[in-house]
Structure formats: C-alpha cells, structure tokens
Design a protein around this motif. Structure first.
Motif, PDB file in Angstrom:
ATOM      1  N   GLU A  25      21.983  17.654 -49.455  1.00 33.99           N
ATOM      2  CA  GLU A  25      22.387  16.299 -48.947  1.00 33.99           C
ATOM      3  C   GLU A  25      23.772  15.652 -49.468  1.00 33.99           C
ATOM      4  OE1 GLU A  25      19.279  13.865 -50.203  1.00 33.99           O
ATOM      5  OE2 GLU A  25      17.820  14.405 -48.460  1.00 33.99           O
ATOM      6  N   ILE A  26      24.423  15.177 -48.675  1.00 30.80           N
ATOM      7  CA  ILE A  26      25.851  15.163 -48.967  1.00 30.80           C
ATOM      8  C   ILE A  26      26.168  14.210 -50.357  1.00 30.80           C
ATOM      9  CG2 ILE A  26      25.823  12.971 -47.620  1.00 30.80           C
ATOM     10  CD1 ILE A  26      28.735  15.716 -47.740  1.00 30.80           C
ATOM     11  N   GLU A  27      24.972  13.395 -50.541  1.00 32.03           N
ATOM     12  CA  GLU A  27      25.223  12.530 -51.670  1.00 32.03           C
ATOM     13  C   GLU A  27      24.982  13.307 -52.926  1.00 32.03           C
ATOM     14  OE1 GLU A  27      23.137   9.872 -48.679  1.00 32.03           O
ATOM     15  OE2 GLU A  27      23.083  12.047 -49.193  1.00 32.03           O
ATOM     16  N   THR A  28      24.231  14.519 -53.009  1.00 26.30           N
ATOM     17  CA  THR A  28      23.636  15.180 -54.095  1.00 26.30           C
ATOM     18  C   THR A  28      24.457  16.685 -54.091  1.00 26.30           C
ATOM     19  OG1 THR A  28      21.988  15.853 -52.872  1.00 26.30           O
ATOM     20  CG2 THR A  28      21.591  13.929 -54.172  1.00 26.30           C
ATOM     21  N   ALA A  29      25.331  16.900 -52.927  1.00 29.10           N
ATOM     22  CA  ALA A  29      25.669  18.257 -53.109  1.00 29.10           C
ATOM     23  C   ALA A  29      26.739  18.689 -54.135  1.00 29.10           C
ATOM     24  CB  ALA A  29      26.369  18.568 -51.737  1.00 29.10           C
ATOM     25  N   ARG A  30      27.656  17.616 -54.459  1.00 25.08           N
ATOM     26  CA  ARG A  30      28.394  18.032 -55.638  1.00 25.08           C
ATOM     27  C   ARG A  30      27.609  18.088 -56.990  1.00 25.08           C
ATOM     28  NH1 ARG A  30      34.402  16.240 -56.992  1.00 25.08           N
ATOM     29  NH2 ARG A  30      34.650  16.583 -59.078  1.00 25.08           N
ATOM     30  N   SER A  31      26.756  17.168 -57.305  1.00 27.54           N
ATOM     31  CA  SER A  31      26.263  17.393 -58.417  1.00 27.54           C
ATOM     32  C   SER A  31      25.212  18.333 -58.617  1.00 27.54           C
ATOM     33  CB  SER A  31      25.149  16.028 -58.601  1.00 27.54           C
ATOM     34  OG  SER A  31      24.225  15.976 -57.721  1.00 27.54           O
ATOM     35  N   LEU A  32      24.393  19.125 -57.528  1.00 25.68           N
ATOM     36  CA  LEU A  32      23.883  20.120 -57.624  1.00 25.68           C
ATOM     37  C   LEU A  32      24.685  21.218 -57.861  1.00 25.68           C
ATOM     38  CD1 LEU A  32      21.491  19.700 -54.781  1.00 25.68           C
ATOM     39  CD2 LEU A  32      20.750  19.938 -56.897  1.00 25.68           C
ATOM     40  N   ILE A  33      25.798  21.334 -57.430  1.00 22.85           N
ATOM     41  CA  ILE A  33      26.964  22.288 -57.594  1.00 22.85           C
ATOM     42  C   ILE A  33      27.303  22.407 -59.096  1.00 22.85           C
ATOM     43  CG2 ILE A  33      29.102  23.354 -57.290  1.00 22.85           C
ATOM     44  CD1 ILE A  33      28.813  22.332 -54.322  1.00 22.85           C
ATOM     45  N   ASP A  34      27.430  21.122 -59.776  1.00 25.36           N
ATOM     46  CA  ASP A  34      27.769  21.009 -61.207  1.00 25.36           C
ATOM     47  C   ASP A  34      26.586  21.317 -61.993  1.00 25.36           C
ATOM     48  OD1 ASP A  34      30.335  19.852 -60.644  1.00 25.36           O
ATOM     49  OD2 ASP A  34      29.430  17.923 -60.638  1.00 25.36           O
ATOM     50  N   GLU A  35      25.308  21.040 -61.692  1.00 27.95           N
ATOM     51  CA  GLU A  35      24.383  21.646 -62.459  1.00 27.95           C
ATOM     52  C   GLU A  35      24.022  23.099 -62.139  1.00 27.95           C
ATOM     53  OE1 GLU A  35      20.825  19.615 -61.174  1.00 27.95           O
ATOM     54  OE2 GLU A  35      21.624  17.768 -61.460  1.00 27.95           O
ATOM     55  N   PHE A  36      24.533  23.540 -61.120  1.00 31.10           N
ATOM     56  CA  PHE A  36      24.398  25.137 -61.239  1.00 31.10           C
ATOM     57  C   PHE A  36      25.220  25.914 -62.562  1.00 31.10           C
ATOM     58  CE2 PHE A  36      26.603  29.291 -60.326  1.00 31.10           C
ATOM     59  CZ  PHE A  36      25.782  29.966 -59.852  1.00 31.10           C
ATOM     60  N   CYS A  37      26.384  25.011 -62.633  1.00 28.74           N
ATOM     61  CA  CYS A  37      27.287  25.286 -63.901  1.00 28.74           C
ATOM     62  C   CYS A  37      26.409  25.473 -65.225  1.00 28.74           C
ATOM     63  CB  CYS A  37      28.412  24.754 -63.799  1.00 28.74           C
ATOM     64  SG  CYS A  37      29.425  24.769 -62.472  1.00 28.74           S
ATOM     65  N   LEU A  93      28.057  13.484 -41.738  1.00 26.62           N
ATOM     66  CA  LEU A  93      28.844  13.768 -42.860  1.00 26.62           C
ATOM     67  C   LEU A  93      30.110  13.054 -42.632  1.00 26.62           C
ATOM     68  CD1 LEU A  93      28.219  17.326 -43.129  1.00 26.62           C
ATOM     69  CD2 LEU A  93      26.699  15.695 -43.821  1.00 26.62           C
ATOM     70  N   ARG A  94      30.866  12.360 -43.844  1.00 28.71           N
ATOM     71  CA  ARG A  94      32.003  11.775 -43.888  1.00 28.71           C
ATOM     72  C   ARG A  94      32.917  13.175 -44.133  1.00 28.71           C
ATOM     73  NH1 ARG A  94      31.917   7.393 -48.253  1.00 28.71           N
ATOM     74  NH2 ARG A  94      33.849   8.245 -48.563  1.00 28.71           N
ATOM     75  N   ARG A  95      34.271  13.078 -43.343  1.00 30.21           N
ATOM     76  CA  ARG A  95      35.142  14.189 -43.617  1.00 30.21           C
ATOM     77  C   ARG A  95      35.653  14.303 -44.958  1.00 30.21           C
ATOM     78  NH1 ARG A  95      36.412  16.035 -38.219  1.00 30.21           N
ATOM     79  NH2 ARG A  95      36.365  14.704 -36.658  1.00 30.21           N
ATOM     80  N   ASP A  96      35.880  12.997 -45.525  1.00 31.49           N
ATOM     81  CA  ASP A  96      36.614  13.125 -46.704  1.00 31.49           C
ATOM     82  C   ASP A  96      35.715  13.583 -48.204  1.00 31.49           C
ATOM     83  OD1 ASP A  96      34.870  11.001 -46.763  1.00 31.49           O
ATOM     84  OD2 ASP A  96      35.967   9.536 -48.281  1.00 31.49           O
ATOM     85  N   MET A  97      34.193  13.243 -47.726  1.00 32.25           N
ATOM     86  CA  MET A  97      33.275  14.057 -48.732  1.00 32.25           C
ATOM     87  C   MET A  97      33.190  15.381 -48.712  1.00 32.25           C
ATOM     88  SD  MET A  97      30.487  10.985 -48.839  1.00 32.25           S
ATOM     89  CE  MET A  97      29.691  11.663 -50.159  1.00 32.25           C
ATOM     90  N   GLU A 145      35.609  17.342 -47.569  1.00 30.12           N
ATOM     91  CA  GLU A 145      36.807  17.727 -48.083  1.00 30.12           C
ATOM     92  C   GLU A 145      36.595  18.210 -49.773  1.00 30.12           C
ATOM     93  OE1 GLU A 145      41.687  17.302 -48.495  1.00 30.12           O
ATOM     94  OE2 GLU A 145      40.417  15.999 -47.194  1.00 30.12           O
ATOM     95  N   CYS A 146      36.110  16.884 -50.423  1.00 30.12           N
ATOM     96  CA  CYS A 146      35.842  17.076 -51.660  1.00 30.12           C
ATOM     97  C   CYS A 146      35.056  18.047 -52.208  1.00 30.12           C
ATOM     98  CB  CYS A 146      35.245  15.641 -52.403  1.00 30.12           C
ATOM     99  SG  CYS A 146      36.669  14.392 -52.245  1.00 30.12           S
ATOM    100  N   ILE A 147      33.769  18.414 -51.436  1.00 33.30           N
ATOM    101  CA  ILE A 147      32.969  19.210 -51.969  1.00 33.30           C
ATOM    102  C   ILE A 147      33.701  20.840 -51.601  1.00 33.30           C
ATOM    103  CG2 ILE A 147      30.638  20.382 -51.220  1.00 33.30           C
ATOM    104  CD1 ILE A 147      29.934  17.777 -50.620  1.00 33.30           C
ATOM    105  N   PHE A 148      34.368  20.948 -50.572  1.00 33.65           N
ATOM    106  CA  PHE A 148      34.964  22.043 -50.316  1.00 33.65           C
ATOM    107  C   PHE A 148      35.988  22.562 -51.543  1.00 33.65           C
ATOM    108  CE2 PHE A 148      38.486  24.377 -48.161  1.00 33.65           C
ATOM    109  CZ  PHE A 148      37.965  25.708 -47.952  1.00 33.65           C
ATOM    110  N   MET A 149      36.590  21.502 -51.869  1.00 35.89           N
ATOM    111  CA  MET A 149      37.645  21.687 -52.997  1.00 35.89           C
ATOM    112  C   MET A 149      36.983  21.949 -54.152  1.00 35.89           C
ATOM    113  SD  MET A 149      40.972  19.204 -54.114  1.00 35.89           S
ATOM    114  CE  MET A 149      39.787  17.741 -54.119  1.00 35.89           C
ATOM    115  N   HIS A 150      35.758  21.368 -54.353  1.00 32.66           N
ATOM    116  CA  HIS A 150      35.211  21.752 -55.859  1.00 32.66           C
ATOM    117  C   HIS A 150      34.477  22.954 -55.556  1.00 32.66           C
ATOM    118  CE1 HIS A 150      33.221  19.905 -59.306  1.00 32.66           C
ATOM    119  NE2 HIS A 150      31.940  20.202 -58.938  1.00 32.66           N
ATOM    120  N   ILE A 151      34.120  23.533 -54.768  1.00 28.17           N
ATOM    121  CA  ILE A 151      33.518  24.917 -54.600  1.00 28.17           C
ATOM    122  C   ILE A 151      34.665  25.767 -54.862  1.00 28.17           C
ATOM    123  CG2 ILE A 151      32.756  26.453 -53.043  1.00 28.17           C
ATOM    124  CD1 ILE A 151      31.075  24.397 -51.511  1.00 28.17           C
TER     125      ILE A 151
END
Length: 494
Positions: free
Chosen positions: A117-129, A154-158, A160-166
């Motif tokens: 889910e868009i709201e949790t995608a970044r945190s899940l990727i962080d937790e992978f670390c 999905l919001r485009r700016d979100m 983009e942030c996830i893509f950059m974070h990956i």
C-alpha cells in the motif's frame, strides 16, 4: 499428505520428478519435505527451492497470504532448513516481514514484493533493511505498489519518492520492475528529477512513466549501464518536452515502448527518439498514432526505423495509425498495406484498413501471434466499424436459441473502452453465452445510457454474470442507480 506421499513413493524418481515439476513449489515442499529420506533429497533439488512464491496468486490479479497452517509450517520448519538454497522470494505485504525475519537467506539475490500500500511502502522497504538480509546482495527487485487503503489512485509525487528510495537502499540493483500490475497506476512524473535518481549498476528497467520527457530523463545518463528498458507512457506530446538531447543512446540493446493514448507526434518525437538507438537488437512498439498524411506501414518502419538500427534482430509491433480523408485522392486498401511488408521475413504480419463515415481512415498493423497491451478501435474488419449494427446478427444463433459458437474467454483483459460502440458490440462482451470475462479484474469505460439499454435498466439476466465480474466502471461521470448495486457487486460506487 500421507495419502499423497504413499502414492508417490511407489514411483521411479524420473516419473516422480515429471509429476512434481507440474506442481507449485510451495505445494511440493509443504507436502513432501521431511517425510522420508528419499523425498527429502528430491524436493531439495534447486528446481523446487531456488525461487519460492509464498503467496496465493488468484485469477482476479490479486495476491493473498498463504493459509495460516501452511505459512506456519514454512516459517517454523521449511524455510530455516532450505534457507541457503533460496535465491528468489515472491512475497505479499501482510506476511512479508514475518518471512524475511524468520531466518537469514545468504544466497538471496531477487525479491518480488507485491500489494504494497502506498502509505506503508516506504516503511516496509525501510524495515527490510532491519532484517538479517544484506540489502547489497539484492540484484533483482519487483515492486508492486497498489492503491491507497481508501481506494484512491497513487499520487505521482509519492511514487517518485518510493522510486528514489529504492535506488538509494538497493545500491547494487541490476534489474528493477517498478509497479508492474497496478491497473490504475499513474506513470511516474519526474519534474526536474533529483540527481539522486540514478544508478551505476542498473541494467534492466521496467517502468510506467507520465510522458516522453520522463523517458528522456531516464535515458540522460543517470543510468549509465542500462541496456534494457520497457516503458509504458501515459501520453506522448511536446507539452513537457524540455530535454532536447540528441546524443546516440548507444548502450541500449532492448527497448519497448507502449502508449495507450493516441499521439500526434509520431514523426516529430517518436521517430527521432528511436533513431538515436543505433545499437538496438530488439524493439517493441505498441502505439496509436494520428498521422499527418500517410499510414505507419512496412515502408515507413523500414525507412525511418529499421534502416537506422544496423544490429536490430527483432522488431515487434502493434501500431494503429489514422489519417483524415480530407483531400485524400488515393485510398490504400488492406492489400496495399500488406504489400509494404513483402521484405519482412519469419513473421505473420496482419493488417487491415477501416474507413469511418468518410471522415477518417485507420490502419492497424501487428505481428501474429503477439501479446497486445493496447488495442485501439476494435472493429469488425475485419471490415466495417463498431459504431454500426452487426450484419446478420440473427444468424449467430439457431432458430431454437442454441448458440452455434463456442464462448470466447478473455482471461487477461484489464481495460475495455466502449464509447460510441453500437449496442450489438456491447452485448457481444456482456452476454455470458458469448464471452466469458475475467473475474474481478476488468475495468470498462462506457456511456451510462449505453449500459442501461444493453442491461435492460440493470435487470437483464443474460448480462448479469459478466457485469458481476467487473472490477470497476467509468460511466462518463454518471453513477449507476441504487437498485443496480447487486448487479455490480465488486464495483465501488464513487
């Protein structure tokens, strides 16, 4: 499980392997690992342990966690015992953390993370670390980001942030497939992209982008080793075209371009862009073109694309091009178009031409067989156009009402646009004795009055089954009435 293992135990190893290879790896491991020494040796073969999909992938294009008993057995027994053999894991969001934390995977290099889910995608990727897995060992990654919890897109700016974070987290990525299956995923919009959107290791990228400008950003040198790019573009126009780099894209060996929206800029933007790819070995084009004076045909492809790619080994295409009939003296026939492909070898190329009410004409060319992502203006030409009633419609059924033809299945159809189509063609898709639609997967764009007529004000039994399978509807801004709620049980009422 005992009954299954008893039957299999009597078979020779060669026959047993043939049978097991036809089953899902998770089924084989869950049923046979640690049953006896012989099975233990067989099911620990790399063919069953290298790549595991620890989720249920259903026909509605959605993924669900494994049942609790199966997931428990994998986490407590199976994964710890085969962890060193696992090279790729496909996981869905709800069970992902548990599976990744249950043990370490020293040889894992590939991950497929689905239904984030868009709201949790970044945190899940962080937790992978935070797991025991070394993020630098991940070379291949599939990220499937779904909608918001409340159903919004999905919001485009979100994204983009996830893509950059990956790209920042997985610094050794060689393969990335970003948002592969989200039907309503809006293409990534790179407004003056950050310098941190880059990779010195990425070799292959699959991505959806907002415009051709975003594709030019991807290819401006920030991914300097990229040799394979599959891109799906929302629209192709000159509105945001700020990158005028004309340098050769000599690193690219494979390029795929898909766009479901019609473009007026084939000659001005697409052709010069492709001509920069002088070392391409494989090219795939799926386009809808508003041409100026001539169709995109075999001569056009050869002169303006193929002749500029000396190393090209494979060209795949599905291109629809239309031109105005105004001031047209010579009207090309299907055979004229087909003749332009006489120098093309090894493929069956299909073409046809439609003329629409003396206003414009459309030519469609494609390879057969080919997996088409976008197919514009489907007609019965085949000849004719689908804004007119079908000829000899009654001949399709015998006098006693028994159907003469087999039901057509479209198991992978995700989007169908029927604006302006005659009711006969809408019936063709919705009556369940003619066509079987996929369950909870398909979105339809259609005028409200059209749908109301064909479904007899949302009461017709013959169209009820296929309407019940729809995932979403766009009725040109209208809402279906309250009494139709049970007619479309899976469709949100916006």
């Amino acid at each position: 499980m005992e009954h299954l293992s008893t039957e299999l135990n009597d078979l020779p190893d060669e026959i047993l392997m043939i049978i097991l290879k036809k089953l899902f790896n998770t089924e084989v491991l869950y049923s046979l690992i640690d049953v006896n020494k012989r099975f233990n040796t067989i099911v620990r073969d790399p063919i069953f342990t290298n790549k595991l999909t620890l989720m249920r992938c259903l026909s509605n294009n959605r993924n669900y966690p494994l049942p609790d008993p199966i997931l428990d057995r994998f986490c407590f027994q199976i994964l710890p015992s085969i962890r060193h053999k696992i090279k790729w894991l496909n996981l869905e969001s709800s069970s992902m953390k548990r599976i990744l934390n249950v043990t370490n995977y020293p040889n894992l290099y590939g991950l497929g993370l689905y239904d984030l889910e868009i709201e949790t995608a970044r945190s899940l990727i962080d937790e992978f670390c935070l797991t025991s897995i070394n993020k630098n060992q991940i070379l291949s990654l599939i990220i499937d980001v779904t909608k918001y919890k409340n159903g919004k897109n999905l919001r485009r700016d979100m994204t983009e942030c996830i893509f950059m974070h990956i790209l920042n987290i997985f610094s050794n990525l060689e393969y990335l497939n970003f948002c592969p299956s989200s039907m309503w995923y809006q293409g990534l919009l790179l407004n003056n992209p950050s310098p941190t959107i880059n990779s010195s290791t990425l070799l292959e990228l699959h991505i959806s982008l907002a415009s051709l400008t975003d594709c030019l950003y991807i290819l401006d040198g920030r991914f300097n080793k990229l040799h394979t790019l599959y891109v799906d573009i929302d629209f192709i126009s000159s509105l945001r075209l700020t990158n005028n780099n004309q340098e050769k894209l000599s690193n690219l060996r494979c390029f795929s371009l898909c766009c479901g929206m019609s473009t007026d800029y084939y000659d001005e933007l697409i052709v010069p862009f492709l001509q920069r790819m002088s070392n391409l070995e494989k090219l795939s084009l799926n386009l809808i073109v508003c041409a100026k004076s001539k169709f995109v045909d075999g001569i056009e492809l050869k002169q303006n694309i193929i002749n500029h790619m000396a190393r090209l080994k494979r060209l795949e295409f599905c291109i629809s091009s239309s031109i105005s009939l105004r001031n047209q003296i010579y009207l090309q026939s299907k055979q004229d178009i087909q003749d332009t492909f006489k120098d093309f070898k090894d493929d069956e190329i299909i073409s046809y031409v439609d003329y629409f009410q003396e206003k414009y004409t459309r030519c469609h060319i494609y390879l057969y067989p080919e997996q088409l992502k976008y197919y514009g203006t489907l007609t019965n030409n085949f000849p004719g156009e689908n804004s007119k009633p079908q000829n000899n419609k009654l001949c399709r059924e015998s006098q006693n009402g028994i159907q003469d033809f087999a039901i057509i299945n479209y198991p992978y159809l995700t989007t169908l646009t029927l604006y302006g189509a005659h009711d006969d063609y809408i019936e063709e898709f919705l009556v369940d004795t003619k066509i079987c639609l996929p369950n909870n997967l398909l979105h339809i764009n259609i005028y409200y009055e059209q749908l109301k007529r064909v479904t007899h004000n949302f009461t017709r039994d013959a169209t009820r089954n296929n309407c019940a399978k729809l995932n979403s509807l766009f009725l040109n801004g209208r809402r279906y009435p309250k009494h139709a709620k049970n007619y479309f049980p899976n469709v949100p009422k916006y």
